[in-house]
Write a protein that holds these residues in place. Structure first.
Motif, PDB file in Angstrom:
ATOM      1  N   CYS A  35       0.837  -1.055   0.135  1.00  0.00           N
ATOM      2  CA  CYS A  35      -0.057   0.001  -0.001  1.00  0.00           C
ATOM      3  C   CYS A  35       0.912   1.176  -0.063  1.00  0.00           C
ATOM      4  O   CYS A  35       1.745   1.454   0.871  1.00  0.00           O
ATOM      5  CB  CYS A  35      -0.921   0.084   1.204  1.00  0.00           C
ATOM      6  SG  CYS A  35      -1.846   1.513   1.360  1.00  0.00           S
ATOM      7  N   PRO A  36       0.750   2.207  -0.969  1.00  0.00           N
ATOM      8  CA  PRO A  36       1.478   3.442  -0.855  1.00  0.00           C
ATOM      9  C   PRO A  36       1.286   4.412   0.215  1.00  0.00           C
ATOM     10  O   PRO A  36       2.047   5.303   0.702  1.00  0.00           O
ATOM     11  CB  PRO A  36       1.199   4.089  -2.233  1.00  0.00           C
ATOM     12  CG  PRO A  36      -0.247   3.538  -2.535  1.00  0.00           C
ATOM     13  CD  PRO A  36      -0.388   2.244  -1.998  1.00  0.00           C
ATOM     14  N   MET A  37       0.065   4.054   0.870  1.00  0.00           N
ATOM     15  CA  MET A  37      -0.179   4.689   2.023  1.00  0.00           C
ATOM     16  C   MET A  37       0.341   4.636   3.350  1.00  0.00           C
ATOM     17  O   MET A  37       0.715   5.300   4.424  1.00  0.00           O
ATOM     18  CB  MET A  37      -1.593   5.279   2.235  1.00  0.00           C
ATOM     19  CG  MET A  37      -2.539   6.105   1.044  1.00  0.00           C
ATOM     20  SD  MET A  37      -3.908   6.104   0.490  1.00  0.00           S
ATOM     21  CE  MET A  37      -3.504   4.832  -0.794  1.00  0.00           C
ATOM     22  N   CYS A  38       0.159   3.184   3.558  1.00  0.00           N
ATOM     23  CA  CYS A  38       0.810   2.718   4.937  1.00  0.00           C
ATOM     24  C   CYS A  38       2.067   1.370   4.717  1.00  0.00           C
ATOM     25  O   CYS A  38       2.250   1.135   5.732  1.00  0.00           O
ATOM     26  CB  CYS A  38      -0.323   2.190   5.720  1.00  0.00           C
ATOM     27  SG  CYS A  38      -1.294   0.741   5.164  1.00  0.00           S
ATOM     28  N   ASN A  39       2.191   1.159   3.599  1.00  0.00           N
ATOM     29  CA  ASN A  39       3.383   0.134   3.310  1.00  0.00           C
ATOM     30  C   ASN A  39       2.672  -1.206   3.722  1.00  0.00           C
ATOM     31  O   ASN A  39       3.798  -2.252   3.905  1.00  0.00           O
ATOM     32  CB  ASN A  39       4.625   0.540   3.776  1.00  0.00           C
ATOM     33  CG  ASN A  39       5.136   1.574   3.377  1.00  0.00           C
ATOM     34  OD1 ASN A  39       5.240   1.778   2.189  1.00  0.00           O
ATOM     35  ND2 ASN A  39       5.929   2.615   4.133  1.00  0.00           N
ATOM     36  N   SER A  40       1.567  -1.563   3.907  1.00  0.00           N
ATOM     37  CA  SER A  40       1.016  -3.088   4.199  1.00  0.00           C
ATOM     38  C   SER A  40       1.206  -3.876   3.313  1.00  0.00           C
ATOM     39  O   SER A  40       0.905  -3.240   2.032  1.00  0.00           O
ATOM     40  CB  SER A  40      -0.464  -2.785   4.719  1.00  0.00           C
ATOM     41  OG  SER A  40      -0.865  -4.141   4.664  1.00  0.00           O
ATOM     42  N   THR A  41       1.759  -4.904   3.164  1.00  0.00           N
ATOM     43  CA  THR A  41       1.869  -5.833   2.117  1.00  0.00           C
ATOM     44  C   THR A  41       0.628  -6.771   2.129  1.00  0.00           C
ATOM     45  O   THR A  41       0.582  -7.839   1.281  1.00  0.00           O
ATOM     46  CB  THR A  41       2.971  -6.786   2.258  1.00  0.00           C
ATOM     47  OG1 THR A  41       3.099  -7.328   3.498  1.00  0.00           O
ATOM     48  CG2 THR A  41       4.323  -5.819   1.987  1.00  0.00           C
ATOM     49  N   SER A  42      -0.458  -6.708   3.061  1.00  0.00           N
ATOM     50  CA  SER A  42      -1.570  -7.361   3.102  1.00  0.00           C
ATOM     51  C   SER A  42      -2.649  -6.769   1.853  1.00  0.00           C
ATOM     52  O   SER A  42      -3.301  -5.888   2.575  1.00  0.00           O
ATOM     53  CB  SER A  42      -2.320  -7.706   4.549  1.00  0.00           C
ATOM     54  OG  SER A  42      -3.371  -8.276   4.417  1.00  0.00           O
ATOM     55  N   VAL A  43      -2.531  -7.132   0.878  1.00  0.00           N
ATOM     56  CA  VAL A  43      -3.159  -6.454  -0.315  1.00  0.00           C
ATOM     57  C   VAL A  43      -4.181  -7.345  -1.143  1.00  0.00           C
ATOM     58  O   VAL A  43      -3.656  -8.575  -1.131  1.00  0.00           O
ATOM     59  CB  VAL A  43      -2.131  -5.929  -1.328  1.00  0.00           C
ATOM     60  CG1 VAL A  43      -2.947  -5.228  -2.447  1.00  0.00           C
ATOM     61  CG2 VAL A  43      -1.502  -4.737  -0.650  1.00  0.00           C
ATOM     62  N   ALA A  44      -5.169  -6.851  -1.593  1.00  0.00           N
ATOM     63  CA  ALA A  44      -6.265  -7.728  -2.182  1.00  0.00           C
ATOM     64  C   ALA A  44      -6.923  -7.073  -3.310  1.00  0.00           C
ATOM     65  O   ALA A  44      -6.815  -5.981  -3.299  1.00  0.00           O
ATOM     66  CB  ALA A  44      -7.381  -8.240  -1.271  1.00  0.00           C
ATOM     67  N   LYS A  45      -7.073  -7.903  -4.444  1.00  0.00           N
ATOM     68  CA  LYS A  45      -7.588  -7.179  -5.609  1.00  0.00           C
ATOM     69  C   LYS A  45      -9.083  -6.896  -5.228  1.00  0.00           C
ATOM     70  O   LYS A  45      -9.617  -7.590  -4.621  1.00  0.00           O
ATOM     71  CB  LYS A  45      -7.817  -8.159  -6.810  1.00  0.00           C
ATOM     72  CG  LYS A  45      -6.330  -8.232  -7.511  1.00  0.00           C
ATOM     73  CD  LYS A  45      -6.436  -8.949  -8.696  1.00  0.00           C
ATOM     74  CE  LYS A  45      -6.269 -10.584  -8.753  1.00  0.00           C
ATOM     75  NZ  LYS A  45      -6.125 -11.272  -9.697  1.00  0.00           N
ATOM     76  N   GLN A  46      -9.669  -5.689  -5.808  1.00  0.00           N
ATOM     77  CA  GLN A  46     -10.995  -5.461  -5.832  1.00  0.00           C
ATOM     78  C   GLN A  46     -11.858  -5.663  -6.936  1.00  0.00           C
ATOM     79  O   GLN A  46     -11.242  -5.779  -8.182  1.00  0.00           O
ATOM     80  CB  GLN A  46     -11.267  -3.925  -5.383  1.00  0.00           C
ATOM     81  CG  GLN A  46     -10.637  -3.694  -4.160  1.00  0.00           C
ATOM     82  CD  GLN A  46     -11.050  -4.433  -2.922  1.00  0.00           C
ATOM     83  OE1 GLN A  46     -12.330  -4.266  -2.787  1.00  0.00           O
ATOM     84  NE2 GLN A  46     -10.198  -5.108  -2.196  1.00  0.00           N
TER      85      GLN A  46
END
Length: 142
Positions: A35-46
């Protein structure tokens, strides 16, 4: 290229461009998508609507091409960034620490460039330390 609408576990929405679905999957496995805002790598497609080429979209694409005034503006920004880089010390990840030392008079004042997380940048600004990001221009990432 495939454009995905993504979101992180903190609820931030953003886009990502990938050369293929396999490219996206590979980057996700290696924790390269964040995530460019919080750097979380827990990302999912919407869920996304399919992209259909229409005359309107073709006109919008043409509008994305830079006119001469925009090209000149980008050239001026590029020159400014070059001047800043040439006249500043690159301290890398030590940027927050070095910026504080200058601000609190612990070391001589000088121009700095370096890296800071969003949290570190916010903390510096809250302390009254004047910082600004260097712009990333289109040719810098393409």
């Amino acid at each position: 290229m495939i454009r995905y609408t993504l979101s992180c576990d903190q609820g931030h929405a953003f886009e990502g461009w990938f050369s293929s679905s396999d490219d996206f999957d590979g980057q996700m496995e290696r924790k390269l998508v964040s995530c460019p805002m919080c750097n979380s790598t827990s990302v999912a497609k919407q869920l996304m609507a399919p992209s259909v080429a229409t005359a309107r979209k073709k006109e919008a694409t043409r509008a994305l091409v830079m006119d001469q005034a925009q090209k000149e503006t980008v050239a001026k920004i590029r020159e400014l960034v070059k001047t800043v880089r040439e006249n500043a010390e690159d301290v890398g990840d030590r940027f927050p620490e070095e910026a504080r030392k200058i601000h609190y008079g612990e070391t001589d004042e000088r121009g700095l460039i370096g890296k800071a997380t969003v949290e570190e940048a916010v903390a510096l600004l809250e302390e009254g330390i004047a910082i600004a990001p260097l712009p990333v221009l289109p040719d810098d990432v393409n």
